[in-house]
Design a protein around this motif. Structure first.
Motif, PDB file in Angstrom:
ATOM      1  N   MET A 138       0.775  -1.412  -0.339  1.00 24.94           N
ATOM      2  CA  MET A 138       0.095  -0.140   0.130  1.00 24.94           C
ATOM      3  C   MET A 138       0.824   1.238   0.235  1.00 24.94           C
ATOM      4  O   MET A 138       2.046   1.317   0.130  1.00 24.94           O
ATOM      5  CB  MET A 138      -0.707   0.167   1.267  1.00 24.94           C
ATOM      6  N   ARG A 139       0.774   2.200  -0.488  1.00 22.24           N
ATOM      7  CA  ARG A 139       1.481   3.572  -0.895  1.00 22.24           C
ATOM      8  C   ARG A 139       0.553   4.535  -0.906  1.00 22.24           C
ATOM      9  O   ARG A 139      -0.653   5.363  -1.014  1.00 22.24           O
ATOM     10  CB  ARG A 139       2.273   3.752  -2.348  1.00 22.24           C
ATOM     11  N   VAL A 140       1.170   5.229  -0.068  1.00 20.12           N
ATOM     12  CA  VAL A 140       0.198   6.957   0.511  1.00 20.12           C
ATOM     13  C   VAL A 140       1.803   8.007   0.559  1.00 20.12           C
ATOM     14  O   VAL A 140       2.645   7.747   0.822  1.00 20.12           O
ATOM     15  CB  VAL A 140      -0.172   7.085   2.171  1.00 20.12           C
ATOM     16  N   VAL A 141       0.638   8.793  -0.126  1.00 19.99           N
ATOM     17  CA  VAL A 141       1.859   9.813  -0.390  1.00 19.99           C
ATOM     18  C   VAL A 141       1.300  11.574   0.693  1.00 19.99           C
ATOM     19  O   VAL A 141       0.212  10.877   0.020  1.00 19.99           O
ATOM     20  CB  VAL A 141       1.851  10.378  -1.735  1.00 19.99           C
ATOM     21  N   CYS A 142       1.674  11.477   1.382  1.00 20.37           N
ATOM     22  CA  CYS A 142       1.884  12.978   1.999  1.00 20.37           C
ATOM     23  C   CYS A 142       2.344  14.362   1.902  1.00 20.37           C
ATOM     24  O   CYS A 142       3.351  13.722   1.131  1.00 20.37           O
ATOM     25  CB  CYS A 142       1.878  13.207   3.410  1.00 20.37           C
ATOM     26  N   VAL A 143       1.454  15.493   1.206  1.00 19.37           N
ATOM     27  CA  VAL A 143       1.912  16.786   1.067  1.00 19.37           C
ATOM     28  C   VAL A 143       1.612  17.618   1.147  1.00 19.37           C
ATOM     29  O   VAL A 143       0.690  18.330   1.835  1.00 19.37           O
ATOM     30  CB  VAL A 143       1.235  16.670  -1.113  1.00 19.37           C
ATOM     31  N   GLY A 144       2.575  18.625   2.188  1.00 16.05           N
ATOM     32  CA  GLY A 144       2.144  19.609   2.236  1.00 16.05           C
ATOM     33  C   GLY A 144       3.649  19.880   3.861  1.00 16.05           C
ATOM     34  O   GLY A 144       4.184  19.921   2.968  1.00 16.05           O
ATOM     35  N   LEU A 145       3.443  20.295   4.537  1.00 12.71           N
ATOM     36  CA  LEU A 145       4.479  21.104   5.565  1.00 12.71           C
ATOM     37  C   LEU A 145       4.908  19.696   6.268  1.00 12.71           C
ATOM     38  O   LEU A 145       4.388  19.036   6.994  1.00 12.71           O
ATOM     39  CB  LEU A 145       3.440  22.181   6.786  1.00 12.71           C
ATOM     40  N   ALA A 146       6.321  20.448   6.538  1.00 12.15           N
ATOM     41  CA  ALA A 146       7.268  19.832   7.213  1.00 12.15           C
ATOM     42  C   ALA A 146       7.900  21.231   8.328  1.00 12.15           C
ATOM     43  O   ALA A 146       7.962  22.026   7.779  1.00 12.15           O
ATOM     44  CB  ALA A 146       8.495  18.946   6.912  1.00 12.15           C
ATOM     45  N   THR A 147       7.868  20.570   9.217  1.00 12.46           N
ATOM     46  CA  THR A 147       8.522  22.048  10.245  1.00 12.46           C
ATOM     47  C   THR A 147       9.558  21.326  11.320  1.00 12.46           C
ATOM     48  O   THR A 147       9.547  19.738  11.948  1.00 12.46           O
ATOM     49  CB  THR A 147       7.402  22.790  11.333  1.00 12.46           C
ATOM     50  N   VAL A 148      10.076  21.746  12.027  1.00 12.44           N
ATOM     51  CA  VAL A 148      10.802  21.743  13.096  1.00 12.44           C
ATOM     52  C   VAL A 148      10.032  21.742  14.858  1.00 12.44           C
ATOM     53  O   VAL A 148       9.461  22.658  14.989  1.00 12.44           O
ATOM     54  CB  VAL A 148      12.505  22.210  13.359  1.00 12.44           C
ATOM     55  N   ASP A 149      10.054  20.484  15.270  1.00 20.50           N
ATOM     56  CA  ASP A 149       8.692  20.909  15.768  1.00 20.50           C
ATOM     57  C   ASP A 149       9.789  20.621  18.012  1.00 20.50           C
ATOM     58  O   ASP A 149       9.953  19.540  17.914  1.00 20.50           O
ATOM     59  CB  ASP A 149       7.928  20.412  16.413  1.00 20.50           C
ATOM     60  N   LEU A 150       9.616  21.976  18.853  1.00 21.30           N
ATOM     61  CA  LEU A 150       9.979  21.620  19.959  1.00 21.30           C
ATOM     62  C   LEU A 150       8.628  21.662  20.987  1.00 21.30           C
ATOM     63  O   LEU A 150       8.015  22.642  20.797  1.00 21.30           O
ATOM     64  CB  LEU A 150      10.850  23.175  20.928  1.00 21.30           C
ATOM     65  N   VAL A 151       8.494  20.234  20.704  1.00 21.85           N
ATOM     66  CA  VAL A 151       7.980  20.449  22.380  1.00 21.85           C
ATOM     67  C   VAL A 151       8.138  20.558  23.777  1.00 21.85           C
ATOM     68  O   VAL A 151       8.815  18.927  24.009  1.00 21.85           O
ATOM     69  CB  VAL A 151       6.979  19.054  22.035  1.00 21.85           C
ATOM     70  N   GLN A 152       7.150  21.202  25.169  1.00 23.31           N
ATOM     71  CA  GLN A 152       7.649  21.319  25.908  1.00 23.31           C
ATOM     72  C   GLN A 152       6.366  21.571  26.731  1.00 23.31           C
ATOM     73  O   GLN A 152       5.569  21.069  25.912  1.00 23.31           O
ATOM     74  CB  GLN A 152       8.364  22.310  26.043  1.00 23.31           C
ATOM     75  N   ARG A 153       6.908  20.140  28.134  1.00 21.18           N
ATOM     76  CA  ARG A 153       5.428  20.241  28.766  1.00 21.18           C
ATOM     77  C   ARG A 153       5.685  20.797  30.180  1.00 21.18           C
ATOM     78  O   ARG A 153       6.854  21.111  30.319  1.00 21.18           O
ATOM     79  CB  ARG A 153       5.359  18.498  29.199  1.00 21.18           C
ATOM     80  N   VAL A 154       4.094  20.803  30.680  1.00 17.60           N
ATOM     81  CA  VAL A 154       4.283  22.250  31.509  1.00 17.60           C
ATOM     82  C   VAL A 154       3.193  21.795  32.923  1.00 17.60           C
ATOM     83  O   VAL A 154       2.959  21.328  32.255  1.00 17.60           O
ATOM     84  CB  VAL A 154       4.448  24.032  31.296  1.00 17.60           C
ATOM     85  N   GLU A 155       4.212  22.514  33.934  1.00 20.18           N
ATOM     86  CA  GLU A 155       2.329  22.176  34.665  1.00 20.18           C
ATOM     87  C   GLU A 155       1.471  23.664  34.292  1.00 20.18           C
ATOM     88  O   GLU A 155       0.290  23.023  34.602  1.00 20.18           O
ATOM     89  CB  GLU A 155       3.269  22.556  36.273  1.00 20.18           C
ATOM     90  N   ARG A 156       1.639  24.482  33.405  1.00 25.37           N
ATOM     91  CA  ARG A 156       0.974  25.897  33.718  1.00 25.37           C
ATOM     92  C   ARG A 156       0.986  26.493  32.507  1.00 25.37           C
ATOM     93  O   ARG A 156       2.228  26.241  32.522  1.00 25.37           O
ATOM     94  CB  ARG A 156      -0.301  25.403  34.709  1.00 25.37           C
ATOM     95  N   LEU A 157      -0.113  27.172  31.653  1.00 24.59           N
ATOM     96  CA  LEU A 157       1.014  27.755  30.678  1.00 24.59           C
ATOM     97  C   LEU A 157       1.638  29.408  31.434  1.00 24.59           C
ATOM     98  O   LEU A 157       0.434  29.333  32.396  1.00 24.59           O
ATOM     99  CB  LEU A 157       0.153  27.956  29.587  1.00 24.59           C
ATOM    100  N   PRO A 158       2.196  30.137  31.152  1.00 23.96           N
ATOM    101  CA  PRO A 158       2.881  31.066  31.697  1.00 23.96           C
ATOM    102  C   PRO A 158       1.882  32.382  31.569  1.00 23.96           C
ATOM    103  O   PRO A 158       1.995  31.636  30.411  1.00 23.96           O
ATOM    104  CB  PRO A 158       4.654  31.026  31.692  1.00 23.96           C
ATOM    105  N   GLY A 159       2.046  33.031  32.574  1.00 27.00           N
ATOM    106  CA  GLY A 159       1.498  34.599  31.775  1.00 27.00           C
ATOM    107  C   GLY A 159       2.607  35.289  31.295  1.00 27.00           C
ATOM    108  O   GLY A 159       3.521  34.937  30.793  1.00 27.00           O
ATOM    109  N   VAL A 160       1.934  36.234  31.039  1.00 31.17           N
ATOM    110  CA  VAL A 160       3.126  37.549  30.596  1.00 31.17           C
ATOM    111  C   VAL A 160       4.059  38.305  30.933  1.00 31.17           C
ATOM    112  O   VAL A 160       3.900  38.388  32.440  1.00 31.17           O
ATOM    113  CB  VAL A 160       2.168  38.631  29.841  1.00 31.17           C
ATOM    114  N   ASP A 161       5.782  37.622  30.512  1.00 36.12           N
ATOM    115  CA  ASP A 161       6.504  38.014  31.084  1.00 36.12           C
ATOM    116  C   ASP A 161       6.301  37.572  32.414  1.00 36.12           C
ATOM    117  O   ASP A 161       7.442  37.666  33.540  1.00 36.12           O
ATOM    118  CB  ASP A 161       6.127  39.500  31.842  1.00 36.12           C
TER     119      ASP A 161
END
Length: 296
Positions: free
Chosen positions: A1-24
């Motif tokens: 079975m051949r699948v071709v995917c056409v579109g975007l490639a990115t470099v993802d930096l994925v970080q897990r946090v306890e909570r999203l930080p606010g401004v500053d």
């Protein structure tokens, strides 16, 4: 079975946090992963893990960050056709932050904005050999070439892109997110707008809520089994990759959607961009030559 995917490639930096930080504010990450990402790339990695022979058509280039994308997709069993191998600009970078307690994520990315990519040599042969072609709408010239290739086309409609005006009528199946809005369509009228645009078969996903679907005159809602969400980043892309594999095996839409929902459910149970693949591969190995079956 051949699948071709056409579109975007990115470099993802994925970080897990306890909570999203606010401004500053600052937040210390509980963990960090770096991997190739983007809708078409994540779908390609998924399809390869499910046993398909997969080619990703995208723009990576010669910048050092591009080497990370090349190495990661190769390690996942995905072949790469680079439409911009000599480009010196860095590939798109996405900053993904995942909240540990809920698995919810925020993403900041430039995507492919500003990139001018043309169809590379050999693209017609790659597309012509596909059992199904998935397109995410990034890199419009590549998307139009995919739509014109004559092979079954699955359109990943995460959010509106102008090129979709040229793609909707050519797609065999359109898989849209709840956030997808066609210009001029009412907030609750995405499905009707897609049908009016000539989409005969489609689905609209909405996270843990039921998937709305239609195929010709048939249609309804497909429940999404509840699972503990550890990390939802890329879950929609995984859904699309699994849907491509299922449709390549059998064009019947409803069973394909059920399969895609099950695979996406596995993804959200695992933290990080790649750990979930082990669960898919182990179950594939237990039933060689057969489509994996998962129970949620």
């Amino acid at each position: 079975m051949r699948v071709v995917c056409v579109g975007l490639a990115t470099v993802d930096l994925v970080q897990r946090v306890e909570r999203l930080p606010g401004v500053d504010e600052k937040a210390e990450a509980l963990s960090a992963d770096v991997a190739a990402g983007g809708p078409a790339t994540n779908a390609a990695v998924t399809a390869a893990a499910l046993g398909a022979s997969v080619t990703l058509v995208t723009a990576v280039g010669a910048h050092p960050l591009g080497a990370l994308i090349r190495a990661d997709v190769a390690a996942c069993g995905v072949s790469l056709l680079d439409a911009a191998p000599r480009a010196t600009a860095p590939p798109p970078v996405s900053a993904v932050t995942v909240v540990r307690a809920t698995g919810q994520r925020t993403i900041v990315s430039r995507n492919a904005r500003g990139a001018d990519v043309t169809a590379p040599p050999g693209l017609a042969d790659v597309l012509g050999a596909a059992d199904i072609v998935l397109v995410d709408g990034h890199h419009p010239a590549l998307a139009r070439a995919a739509a014109a290739c004559g092979r079954p086309l699955l359109l990943d409609a995460g959010s509106w892109r102008p090129v979709f005006a040229d793609l909707l009528g050519a797609a065999d199946v359109v898989a849209a997110s709840a956030a997808f809005r066609m210009p001029g369509a009412a907030a609750a009228g995405t499905g009707a707008a897609l049908r009016a645009a000539g989409v005969r078969r489609g689905a609209i996903t909405n996270g843990p809520d039921p998937v709305a679907w239609w195929s010709g005159d048939r249609g309804g809602e497909l429940p999404v089994p509840g699972v503990p969400a550890v990390d939802t980043a890329g879950a929609g892309d995984v859904f699309h990759g699994a849907l491509a594999v299922a449709l390549a095996r059998d064009p019947d839409l409803l069973p394909a959607l059920r399969y895609a929902v099950r695979i996406a459910g596995i993804r959200v149970r695992h933290a990080g961009p790649r750990a979930w693949l082990d669960a898919v591969r182990s179950q594939r190995k237990s039933a060689p030559g057969h489509a994996p079956r998962f129970h949620t």
